[in-house]
Design a protein around this motif. Structure first.
Motif, short mmCIF file in Angstrom:
data_model
loop_
_atom_site.label_atom_id
_atom_site.label_comp_id
_atom_site.label_asym_id
_atom_site.label_seq_id
_atom_site.Cartn_x
_atom_site.Cartn_y
_atom_site.Cartn_z
N TYR A 126 23.47 -24.49 52.20
CA TYR A 126 22.56 -25.35 52.86
C TYR A 126 22.23 -26.49 51.85
O TYR A 126 22.35 -26.64 50.87
CB TYR A 126 21.25 -24.31 53.06
CG TYR A 126 21.36 -23.37 54.18
CD1 TYR A 126 21.22 -23.76 55.61
CD2 TYR A 126 21.99 -22.11 53.86
CE1 TYR A 126 21.30 -22.98 56.46
CE2 TYR A 126 22.06 -21.27 54.90
CZ TYR A 126 21.82 -21.53 56.07
OH TYR A 126 21.83 -20.61 57.36
N GLY A 127 21.90 -27.73 52.72
CA GLY A 127 21.86 -28.97 51.78
C GLY A 127 21.84 -30.18 53.02
O GLY A 127 22.46 -30.06 53.90
N GLY A 128 21.27 -31.10 52.50
CA GLY A 128 21.25 -32.15 53.14
C GLY A 128 22.46 -33.11 53.23
O GLY A 128 23.58 -32.77 52.38
N ILE A 129 22.61 -33.82 53.98
CA ILE A 129 23.98 -34.96 54.11
C ILE A 129 23.78 -35.97 52.97
O ILE A 129 23.22 -37.00 52.95
CB ILE A 129 24.09 -35.55 55.36
CG1 ILE A 129 24.31 -34.47 56.58
CG2 ILE A 129 25.39 -36.62 55.25
CD1 ILE A 129 24.19 -35.01 57.80
N ARG A 130 24.65 -35.93 51.76
CA ARG A 130 24.60 -36.58 50.69
C ARG A 130 26.00 -36.51 50.04
O ARG A 130 26.92 -35.44 50.16
CB ARG A 130 23.42 -36.50 49.82
CG ARG A 130 23.30 -35.11 49.04
CD ARG A 130 22.12 -34.59 48.61
NE ARG A 130 21.22 -35.71 47.75
CZ ARG A 130 20.12 -35.27 47.04
NH1 ARG A 130 19.90 -33.99 46.62
NH2 ARG A 130 19.86 -36.39 46.23
N GLU A 131 26.19 -37.41 48.93
CA GLU A 131 27.43 -37.57 48.35
C GLU A 131 27.67 -36.41 47.33
O GLU A 131 28.95 -35.83 46.94
CB GLU A 131 27.77 -38.77 47.56
CG GLU A 131 27.82 -39.98 48.85
CD GLU A 131 28.05 -41.31 48.12
OE1 GLU A 131 29.01 -42.15 48.85
OE2 GLU A 131 27.63 -41.41 46.99
N THR A 132 26.59 -35.91 46.62
CA THR A 132 26.71 -34.47 45.65
C THR A 132 25.36 -33.82 45.95
O THR A 132 24.64 -34.12 46.36
CB THR A 132 26.53 -35.31 44.27
OG1 THR A 132 25.50 -35.92 43.91
CG2 THR A 132 27.71 -36.11 43.92
#
Length: 354
Positions: free
Chosen positions: A112-118
């Motif tokens: 689970y987590g947001g849309i980001r590069e890392t």
């Protein structure tokens, strides 16, 4: 600096930079390859209309109802400007802390987590940091969340071998519910949605019939298709009052409706003095993560999660056509606004690739 997708203001998304920190001994750093947001639960918050703003649901003190927030506890900005949009991601571990033993650099994982590069996440006894099985598609992995609510609905409605089932609403949860109903042994599954592309995907993935509620008398069509009997089970995922009315029309006498959607206040279209009054319908409000589970202690949210991941990782259901469209991260701000908020009829569940 790495970049992420945020909710900048009500109904406005933006890509901004952030700073990565040092990986701690119990953590791993992951380079993200694919991600997907929610289309239902988070949308009210993105629009600045969340029912949790002025009130909160008290399940800690035993009230189990919405109560007004203390004004001093209200988050007046709604999290805009720092809310990293997204639900689940898939990526490759690029760095592992010294205490990490279950994962290694190069492992393909999801969480689970947001849309980001890392992402930097705990990797010691972290149930939600999942390793992808050999050959598992990233589309299946990012459907872990909606699959839980689809499976919860299947179980709460007691879908059994030979049942005839209708699924109303063909977002990700409805698409998965239709496939899981077949997996549970349903002999006939009908799907209902006003969006032709969504109906086509469900038919491709095994549904037996599809109806357009804008042109079809769905309740009557369900009765016709079942020799006037009606369907044994309805899985209602759209949270639309007109859909619920048609579900009541097409349900067999004594049948069950599992209401999976997160509804807003109904403003018309539902008349409980018609079929609902005469046909002994049962309506169950289904939410997979509510504890205790209706089948506690044998079943729990964790067991539902375990079963969903096993089904997804073994490719017993197919989510590749459910993740649509898939857009590059650089277009994700405009894409989120368009496909999640403004024109949901042009998508099922948005995919983002890096």
């Amino acid at each position: 600096m790495p970049k992420q997708l945020i909710a900048a203001a009500p109904r406005k998304a933006a890509i901004t930079t952030y700073e990565d920190r040092t990986v701690l001994p119990h953590e791993v750093k992951v380079r993200i390859e694919h991600a997907s947001p929610k289309h239902g639960t988070d949308l009210a918050g993105f629009r600045g209309e969340s029912p949790h703003t002025a009130d909160y649901f008290d399940d800690k003190e035993g009230w189990n109802l919405f109560l007004p927030r203390d004004p001093k506890d209200m988050e007046t900005d709604g999290g805009f400007g720092r809310w990293n949009l997204g639900n689940i991601w898939v990526g490759v571990i690029t760095e592992a802390g010294s205490d990490v033993t279950e994962y290694k650099v190069g492992d393909r994982v999801s969480c689970y987590g947001g849309i980001r590069e890392t992402h930097i996440v705990n990797a010691v006894n972290n149930y939600y940091l999942k390793k992808l099985s050999e050959g598992m598609s990233w589309q299946n992995a990012v459907c872990f969340d909606p699959a839980q609510f689809a499976l919860g609905g299947i179980r709460d409605a007691h879908v059994r071998a030979g049942d005839r089932v209708a699924v109303f609403g063909l977002g990700a949860i409805g698409q998965l519910a239709a496939q899981l109903a077949k997996l549970a042994g349903a002999s006939w599954v009908a799907v209902i949605d006003p969006i032709a592309g969504r109906r086509e995907v469900a038919l491709k993935n095994g549904a037996d019939a599809a109806f357009d509620p804008l042109t079809d008398d769905v309740g009557l069509e369900l009765k016709k298709a079942t020799g006037k009997l009606g369907v044994d089970v309805v899985l209602e995922t759209s949270a639309n009052e007109f859909a619920l009315q048609q579900a009541l029309r097409g349900l067999a006498y004594g049948g069950t409706i599992a209401f999976l959607g997160w509804a807003r206040a109904f403003k018309g279209g539902l008349d409980l003095g018609r079929e609902a009054h005469f046909n002994n319908a049962k309506i169950i409000f289904s939410r997979a993560c509510s504890e205790p589970n209706p089948d506690y202690p044998r079943w729990s949210w964790r067991r539902i999660e375990d079963v969903c991941w096993e089904i997804l990782s073994s490719s017993r259901i197919n989510c590749e056509s459910i993740i649509y469209p898939v857009i590059p991260f650089e277009e994700s701000a405009a894409g989120y606004e368009k496909y999640v908020d403004q024109s949901p009829e042009q998508s099922i569940k948005l995919g983002v690739t890096f």
